[in-house]
Design an enzyme around this catalytic site. Structure first.
Site, PDB file in Angstrom:
ATOM      1  N   ASP A  44       0.819  -1.216   0.000  1.00 53.89           N
ATOM      2  CA  ASP A  44       0.000   0.000   0.000  1.00 53.89           C
ATOM      3  C   ASP A  44       0.853   1.266   0.000  1.00 53.89           C
ATOM      4  OD1 ASP A  44      -2.369  -1.353  -0.125  1.00 53.89           O
ATOM      5  OD2 ASP A  44      -2.860  -1.150   1.991  1.00 53.89           O
ATOM      6  N   GLU A 115      -4.892  10.273   4.669  1.00 57.53           N
ATOM      7  CA  GLU A 115      -5.252  11.182   5.749  1.00 57.53           C
ATOM      8  C   GLU A 115      -4.173  12.228   5.963  1.00 57.53           C
ATOM      9  OE1 GLU A 115      -2.373   8.634   7.241  1.00 57.53           O
ATOM     10  OE2 GLU A 115      -4.388   7.782   6.991  1.00 57.53           O
TER      11      GLU A 115
END
Length: 254
Positions: A44, A115
């Site tokens: 990721d 985020e």
């Protein structure tokens, strides 16, 4: 099946490098600027790097897991790749833009797919004032930190901090506290996707904080503003039945 120009990119992990050689030899290789599809080989973290590096290109990105975490990745297989790319489902996400101001007055901007987070860097809990769309909503949050997460990033740090998992099409952001002390056990809020969040660091000399957006770290911040960046679109491809919507649902029942 149309001919596809593929740009294979890989992390430095040995398994990813082996996959890069095998797949590029089998399916061909071209530069990302000339590709119809970018295939990212890694985990990721590498997928986030790839999306940032190719955000100015029109080509979507299809990830195959050759790392340790693979929420944004498809399973690795060398056979039938062209068929998988042809059948893949597309998910489009917009990143967050962080605008951070440091104690010396310098300013830093960065984009975050998952985020934007603020964390204390000293031994004492941080103190934050939180405003949404110009209106102060919390005069003081005493905590280890706080974050704003997109739906695509809601299963990452946000989930570890006990924030909610957001459906990919929910048009909301998660504002989540990290170890809130006062108000006691405050877990955060759900905000409209278009909301603009401002964090002001209180007592910055005694309680310093840093801000981070997908690997861009800014220390000694006094103010951090976060908002969705609609001008940037990230296109991710997933195998049928394994898209972001399904993955987000599955996370909530495991």
């Amino acid at each position: 099946m149309p001919h596809r120009r593929i740009a294979f990119v890989a992390s430095r992990a040995p398994a990813a490098q082996v996959a890069l050689t095998r797949l590029s030899n089998r399916y061909g290789q071209c530069a990302p600027e000339e590709a119809d599809i970018v295939v990212a080989l890694g985990g990721d973290g590498f997928m986030l790097e790839t999306l940032h590096a190719t955000q100015a290109l029109d080509a979507p990105t299809y990830g195959m897991n050759r790392g340790t975490v693979g929420f944004l990745m498809n399973e690795y297989a060398e056979d039938d790749l062209l068929w998988r790319l042809d059948a893949a489902e597309e998910a489009v996400t917009n990143p967050l833009k962080m605008h951070a101001t440091r104690t010396d007055g310098t300013e830093v901007e960065a984009l975050a797919i998952n985020e934007v987070n603020l964390l204390r860097t000293g031994p004492q809990a941080a103190r934050l004032r939180i405003a949404v769309d110009g209106k102060v909503r919390m005069e003081e949050l005493v905590c280890d930190g706080a974050l704003v997460a997109t739906p695509a990033g809601s299963t990452a740090y946000n989930y570890s901090a006990h924030g909610p998992i957001l459906p990919i099409g929910s048009e909301v952001l998660a504002l989540t506290a990290v170890a809130a002390f006062r108000p006691r056990r405050w877990r955060g809020a759900l905000l409209p996707r278009a909301a603009r969040v401002r964090f002001d660091v209180l007592d910055v000399e005694k309680r310093p904080m840093m801000a981070e957006a997908d690997g861009t770290s800014v220390r000694d911040v006094v103010r951090v503003e976060v908002a969705t960046e609609p001008a940037v679109c990230h296109r991710l491809l997933f195998d049928p039945g394994h898209g972001l919507e399904e993955r987000l649902l599955r996370e909530q029942f495991t």
